[in-house]
Design an enzyme around this catalytic site. Structure first.
Site, PDB file in Angstrom:
ATOM      1  N   SER A 110      26.744  82.029 -40.491  1.00 52.95           N
ATOM      2  CA  SER A 110      26.599  80.814 -40.195  1.00 52.95           C
ATOM      3  C   SER A 110      27.906  80.039 -39.100  1.00 52.95           C
ATOM      4  O   SER A 110      28.515  79.061 -39.594  1.00 52.95           O
ATOM      5  CB  SER A 110      26.492  79.736 -41.409  1.00 52.95           C
ATOM      6  OG  SER A 110      25.214  80.198 -42.147  1.00 52.95           O
ATOM      7  N   ASN A 145      23.649  86.704 -31.104  1.00 51.58           N
ATOM      8  CA  ASN A 145      22.526  87.687 -31.516  1.00 51.58           C
ATOM      9  C   ASN A 145      21.517  86.679 -31.496  1.00 51.58           C
ATOM     10  O   ASN A 145      21.374  85.570 -32.353  1.00 51.58           O
ATOM     11  CB  ASN A 145      22.841  88.121 -32.764  1.00 51.58           C
ATOM     12  CG  ASN A 145      21.530  88.918 -33.439  1.00 51.58           C
ATOM     13  OD1 ASN A 145      20.724  89.118 -32.658  1.00 51.58           O
ATOM     14  ND2 ASN A 145      21.604  89.253 -34.528  1.00 51.58           N
ATOM     15  N   LYS A 166      18.479  87.386 -32.046  1.00 54.95           N
ATOM     16  CA  LYS A 166      17.303  87.676 -32.692  1.00 54.95           C
ATOM     17  C   LYS A 166      15.913  87.640 -32.121  1.00 54.95           C
ATOM     18  O   LYS A 166      15.692  88.010 -30.890  1.00 54.95           O
ATOM     19  CB  LYS A 166      17.366  86.952 -34.289  1.00 54.95           C
ATOM     20  CG  LYS A 166      18.789  86.751 -34.833  1.00 54.95           C
ATOM     21  CD  LYS A 166      18.810  86.355 -36.263  1.00 54.95           C
ATOM     22  CE  LYS A 166      20.120  86.564 -36.669  1.00 54.95           C
ATOM     23  NZ  LYS A 166      20.266  86.172 -38.046  1.00 54.95           N
ATOM     24  N   GLU A 204      19.526  92.380 -41.399  1.00 59.82           N
ATOM     25  CA  GLU A 204      17.774  92.010 -41.475  1.00 59.82           C
ATOM     26  C   GLU A 204      17.116  93.356 -41.461  1.00 59.82           C
ATOM     27  O   GLU A 204      16.018  93.531 -41.982  1.00 59.82           O
ATOM     28  CB  GLU A 204      17.471  91.049 -40.306  1.00 59.82           C
ATOM     29  CG  GLU A 204      17.913  89.605 -40.663  1.00 59.82           C
ATOM     30  CD  GLU A 204      18.256  88.842 -39.647  1.00 59.82           C
ATOM     31  OE1 GLU A 204      17.922  89.132 -38.359  1.00 59.82           O
ATOM     32  OE2 GLU A 204      18.970  87.645 -39.931  1.00 59.82           O
ATOM     33  N   GLY A 210      22.094  82.681 -41.800  1.00 53.70           N
ATOM     34  CA  GLY A 210      21.205  81.703 -41.529  1.00 53.70           C
ATOM     35  C   GLY A 210      21.017  80.825 -42.476  1.00 53.70           C
ATOM     36  O   GLY A 210      20.154  80.028 -42.502  1.00 53.70           O
ATOM     37  N   GLU A 270      29.359  90.536 -42.173  1.00 54.85           N
ATOM     38  CA  GLU A 270      28.380  89.419 -42.324  1.00 54.85           C
ATOM     39  C   GLU A 270      27.920  89.430 -43.745  1.00 54.85           C
ATOM     40  O   GLU A 270      26.908  90.279 -43.980  1.00 54.85           O
ATOM     41  CB  GLU A 270      27.042  89.773 -41.264  1.00 54.85           C
ATOM     42  CG  GLU A 270      27.536  89.908 -39.926  1.00 54.85           C
ATOM     43  CD  GLU A 270      26.381  89.487 -38.945  1.00 54.85           C
ATOM     44  OE1 GLU A 270      26.367  88.511 -38.188  1.00 54.85           O
ATOM     45  OE2 GLU A 270      25.297  89.919 -39.119  1.00 54.85           O
ATOM     46  N   HIS A 325      22.159  95.703 -38.694  1.00 52.09           N
ATOM     47  CA  HIS A 325      22.316  94.106 -39.070  1.00 52.09           C
ATOM     48  C   HIS A 325      21.434  94.236 -40.466  1.00 52.09           C
ATOM     49  O   HIS A 325      20.473  94.823 -40.585  1.00 52.09           O
ATOM     50  CB  HIS A 325      21.471  93.598 -37.952  1.00 52.09           C
ATOM     51  CG  HIS A 325      21.469  91.986 -38.395  1.00 52.09           C
ATOM     52  ND1 HIS A 325      20.953  91.326 -39.140  1.00 52.09           N
ATOM     53  CD2 HIS A 325      22.521  90.973 -37.861  1.00 52.09           C
ATOM     54  CE1 HIS A 325      21.164  90.065 -39.167  1.00 52.09           C
ATOM     55  NE2 HIS A 325      22.085  89.913 -38.318  1.00 52.09           N
TER      56      HIS A 325
HETATM   57  P1  PGA Z   1      23.743  83.119 -38.394  1.00 55.00           P
HETATM   58  O1  PGA Z   1      23.322  84.758 -38.002  1.00 55.00           O
HETATM   59  O2  PGA Z   1      24.817  82.861 -37.486  1.00 55.00           O
HETATM   60  O3  PGA Z   1      22.530  82.410 -37.785  1.00 55.00           O
HETATM   61  O4  PGA Z   1      24.214  82.854 -39.632  1.00 55.00           O
HETATM   62  C1  PGA Z   1      24.287  85.573 -37.911  1.00 55.00           C
HETATM   63  C2  PGA Z   1      23.674  87.002 -37.734  1.00 55.00           C
HETATM   64  O5  PGA Z   1      22.871  87.233 -38.328  1.00 55.00           O
HETATM   65  O6  PGA Z   1      24.250  87.720 -36.963  1.00 55.00           O
END
Ligand code: PGA
Length: 253
Positions: free
Chosen positions: A216, A9, A11, A100, A176, A170, A98
């Site tokens: 992560s 992803n 983003k 976010e 992140g 997640e 997601h």
């Molecule tokens: P990250 O993001 O691997 O940077 O933690 C994962 C995601 O949000 O899908």
């Protein structure tokens, strides 16, 4: 044997040229180094989808994904993009829910259940994301949060429709942050989520659908995570922007 999937992803990152380079590097490394049947999904920003599709044509086991779709089929929704439109540019997977988007766009399970249906109607695979916040984990509530997210968005589906869904766990506190869930913490929630699917749709569906871990994921921790019985691959953010690291994650067992 469930399918193993590693999805990247991006983003809101990468200009067009950067995105094309990254994709070419990933394609070449996969061709040279990956012999196992892992399904790779590249999930760039919308505006790059068509160009990246052209690069991907002919490469085996690499699919195109989108980061979101509208809950509506078509019409006067300025700025929105429908599942059907995404299908016309070669998209096969769509991220739904997601964390976010749940946080910043205030997406509720009611909206997310509509998005999942729009994907299924187009024969696309929704990757439905669930996960608890740090406060919810610390309060010991995380299983009820996961259950509510799963039941709230999926319980309107029938078993056939559910066979088309991929789930991604997640934990919000791991996204992140560089703070991954331990393999045991992740496995516990994956097994629990599979149990919820079992209660809703029966054993055949629960055993069939892939549940990915995200938060992560990197080169160093992917092996131990993917070894867990109920973890069927990863949804990778930051590390999917580095070709070497992303392909190493694809190669993790
Ligand atoms: P990250 O993001 O691997 O940077 O933690 C994962 C995601 O949000 O899908």
């Amino acid at each position: 044997m469930r399918k193993k999937i590693v999805a990247g992803n991006w983003k809101m990152n990468q200009g067009l040229q950067q995105g094309l380079w990254l994709t070419s590097e990933i394609i070449n490394m996969i061709k040279d180094e990956v012999s196992t049947p892992v399904l790779t999904v590249i999930i760039p920003p919308f505006i790059h989808l068509n160009s990246i599709r052209q690069l991907l044509s002919g490469s085996k086991n690499i699919y195109l994904g989108a980061q979101n779709c509208s809950e509506h089929k078509s019409g006067a929704y300025t700025g929105e993009i429908s599942a059907n439109m995404l299908k016309t540019v070669g998209v096969q997977f769509i991220l739904v829910g997601h964390s976010e988007r749940r946080a910043y766009q205030k997406e509720t399970e009611e909206i997310l259940s509509e998005k999942i249906l729009r994907c299924i109607e187009e024969d696309l695979t929704p990757i439905y994301c669930v996960g608890e916040t740090l406060e919810q984990r610390e309060a010991g509530d995380y299983k009820s949060v996961i259950k509510q997210q799963l039941v709230g968005a999926l319980s309107g589906l029938n078993a056939d429709q559910m066979m088309q869904v991929v789930i991604a766990y997640e934990p919000v506190w791991a996204i992140g942050t560089g703070k991954t869930a331990s393999p045991e913490q992740a496995q516990e929630v994956h097994a629990f989520a599979r149990g919820v699917v079992n209660d809703l749709f029966g054993n055949e569906v629960a055993e069939f659908i892939p549940i990915l871990y995200g938060g992560s994921v990197n080169n160093a921790n992917a092996d131990k995570l993917f070894e867990q019985a109920d973890i069927d691959g990863g949804l990778v953010g930051g590390a999917s922007l580095k070709s070497r690291e992303f392909v190493n994650i694809i190669k993790a067992r």
